[in-house]
Design a protein around this motif. Structure first.
Motif, short mmCIF file in Angstrom:
data_model
loop_
_atom_site.label_atom_id
_atom_site.label_comp_id
_atom_site.label_asym_id
_atom_site.label_seq_id
_atom_site.Cartn_x
_atom_site.Cartn_y
_atom_site.Cartn_z
N ALA A 184 0.85 -1.20 0.00
CA ALA A 184 0.00 0.00 0.00
C ALA A 184 0.88 1.24 0.00
N HIS A 185 0.43 2.25 -0.76
CA HIS A 185 1.18 3.52 -0.80
C HIS A 185 0.25 4.65 -1.18
N THR A 186 0.43 5.79 -0.52
CA THR A 186 -0.24 7.02 -0.92
C THR A 186 0.72 8.19 -0.79
N ASN A 187 0.63 9.13 -1.73
CA ASN A 187 1.37 10.39 -1.58
C ASN A 187 0.43 11.58 -1.77
N PHE A 188 -0.86 11.34 -1.50
CA PHE A 188 -1.91 12.32 -1.73
C PHE A 188 -2.72 12.41 -0.44
N TYR A 189 -2.68 13.53 0.25
CA TYR A 189 -3.20 13.68 1.61
C TYR A 189 -4.66 13.27 1.74
N GLU A 190 -4.93 12.42 2.74
CA GLU A 190 -6.27 11.97 3.10
C GLU A 190 -7.01 11.31 1.94
N THR A 191 -6.31 10.50 1.17
CA THR A 191 -6.97 9.75 0.10
C THR A 191 -6.73 8.25 0.20
N LEU A 192 -6.21 7.79 1.34
CA LEU A 192 -6.11 6.36 1.57
C LEU A 192 -6.17 6.12 3.09
N PHE A 193 -7.10 5.25 3.49
CA PHE A 193 -7.35 4.97 4.90
C PHE A 193 -7.23 3.47 5.14
N ARG A 194 -6.95 3.11 6.40
CA ARG A 194 -6.85 1.70 6.75
C ARG A 194 -7.60 1.42 8.04
N LEU A 195 -8.10 0.19 8.12
CA LEU A 195 -8.80 -0.29 9.30
C LEU A 195 -8.17 -1.62 9.69
N GLN A 196 -7.60 -1.68 10.88
CA GLN A 196 -6.96 -2.90 11.37
C GLN A 196 -7.82 -3.52 12.45
N LYS A 197 -8.26 -4.74 12.23
CA LYS A 197 -9.02 -5.50 13.21
C LYS A 197 -8.35 -6.85 13.38
N ASP A 198 -7.59 -7.00 14.46
CA ASP A 198 -6.83 -8.22 14.70
C ASP A 198 -5.95 -8.51 13.48
N ASP A 199 -6.12 -9.67 12.85
CA ASP A 199 -5.30 -10.03 11.69
C ASP A 199 -5.99 -9.74 10.36
N THR A 200 -6.88 -8.77 10.34
CA THR A 200 -7.56 -8.36 9.11
C THR A 200 -7.31 -6.88 8.87
N LEU A 201 -6.81 -6.58 7.68
CA LEU A 201 -6.55 -5.21 7.25
C LEU A 201 -7.48 -4.86 6.10
N VAL A 202 -8.13 -3.70 6.20
CA VAL A 202 -8.92 -3.16 5.10
C VAL A 202 -8.34 -1.80 4.74
N VAL A 203 -8.13 -1.55 3.47
CA VAL A 203 -7.62 -0.28 2.98
C VAL A 203 -8.58 0.26 1.94
N ALA A 204 -8.91 1.54 2.01
CA ALA A 204 -9.84 2.12 1.05
C ALA A 204 -9.58 3.61 0.90
N THR A 205 -10.00 4.15 -0.22
CA THR A 205 -9.85 5.58 -0.48
C THR A 205 -10.62 6.41 0.53
N LYS A 206 -11.79 5.93 0.94
CA LYS A 206 -12.60 6.58 1.97
C LYS A 206 -12.99 5.53 3.01
N PRO A 207 -13.11 5.91 4.28
CA PRO A 207 -13.63 4.96 5.26
C PRO A 207 -15.00 4.43 4.82
N LEU A 208 -15.18 3.14 4.95
CA LEU A 208 -16.40 2.50 4.45
C LEU A 208 -17.42 2.23 5.54
N THR A 209 -17.08 2.52 6.78
CA THR A 209 -17.99 2.39 7.90
C THR A 209 -17.75 3.57 8.83
N ASP A 210 -18.54 3.65 9.89
CA ASP A 210 -18.34 4.72 10.87
C ASP A 210 -17.48 4.28 12.04
N ASP A 211 -16.76 3.16 11.87
CA ASP A 211 -15.87 2.67 12.91
C ASP A 211 -14.77 3.71 13.19
N PRO A 212 -14.60 4.12 14.44
CA PRO A 212 -13.59 5.15 14.74
C PRO A 212 -12.15 4.66 14.59
N ALA A 213 -11.97 3.36 14.36
CA ALA A 213 -10.61 2.83 14.22
C ALA A 213 -9.99 3.10 12.85
#
Length: 255
Positions: A184-213
């Motif tokens: 994963a790589h971004t060089n464009f501010y606030e255009t790539l987000f990640r959500l870590q839940k135990d051994d599961t990583l989700v990466v997306a351009t925008k948060p896909l849920t309202d999870d504060p993590a």
């Protein structure tokens, strides 16, 4: 602006809700969608040059369970290359060792002699596909120099150098999977987000849920994961892409 989605996990997880939310963003990224699922050193890629929000096929596809440990998905807003199947992400190519590399890109290569060298050689017409051509050539050169397949660290170092080669003056958000490492790589501010839940990583351009993590992916810092856990992190490079237009993060409902 195109959007990226990636999942990397130690265990298979149900991806339907996340993918439904992600693909609903096709209303504002109407020029194509793509989905890559993986089995060992192979990838099944489904894509269409139409809006994901309007695709009858995709709605039927998401009505069936998608339970995976690695996923790449993309929705396209064309900047280079026409509205054709061959210009939809993801793109895949094998290196000289037989390893399959799959790439999705959000951004634009405004100027890069290294990347533009593949105009006329590639299958489609996007700068994103040309990034993959350049990457594979650099991997193949490293394989030839070594005289054999690269280790995970050597592959990461090659990807890191490729990113440093192509990011100056360019917008380069990337998710890449090589059958082992998930980059994963971004060089464009606030255009790539990640959500870590135990051994599961989700990466997306925008948060896909309202999870504060959800958190921002570190800027200008190539990362590599295996089974949902960070295994390599490069030193940050100085090539941040600056965009003067404001961006808002929005939460949307699933399809």
């Amino acid at each position: 602006m195109c959007e990226l989605f990636g999942l990397n996990s130690a265990e298979k997880v149900n991806c339907n809700e996340l993918l439904g939310t992600f693909f609903s963003h096709g209303e504002t990224n109407p020029d194509g969608w793509g989905l890559a699922l993986f089995d060992g050193n192979s990838a099944s890629i489904e894509k269409e040059p139409i809006s994901s929000a309007e695709s009858v096929y995709l709605k039927h596809r998401l009505s069936d369970e998608i339970v995976e440990d690695v996923v790449l998905a993309h929705i396209r807003k064309a900047s280079k290359g026409g509205l054709e199947y061959k210009n939809c992400h993801p793109f895949k190519r094998r290196d000289a060792s037989g390893r399959l590399w799959t790439l999705i890109h959000n951004g634009t290569i405004f100027e890069s002699a290294r990347v533009d060298a593949y105009i006329g050689k590639q299958h489609g017409g996007t700068d994103s596909e040309r990034i993959l051509y350049y990457l594979i050539d650099q991997v193949d050169a490293a394989i030839a120099k070594k005289g054999g397949a690269l280790t995970d660290k050597e592959r990461f170092e090659t990807v890191n150098q490729v990113i440093r080669d192509i990011t100056p003056e360019n917008k380069v958000n990337l998710l890449i999977y090589d059958g082992d490492l998930f980059y994963a790589h971004t060089n464009f501010y606030e255009t790539l987000f990640r959500l870590q839940k135990d051994d599961t990583l989700v990466v997306a351009t925008k948060p896909l849920t309202d999870d504060p993590a959800w958190e921002k992916v570190p800027m200008s810092t190539p990362l590599a994961y295996r089974k949902g856990r960070l295994v390599f992190e490069a030193e940050p490079h100085p090539y941040e892409f600056i965009d003067k237009e404001p961006r808002d993060i929005e939460y949307t409902k699933p399809l």
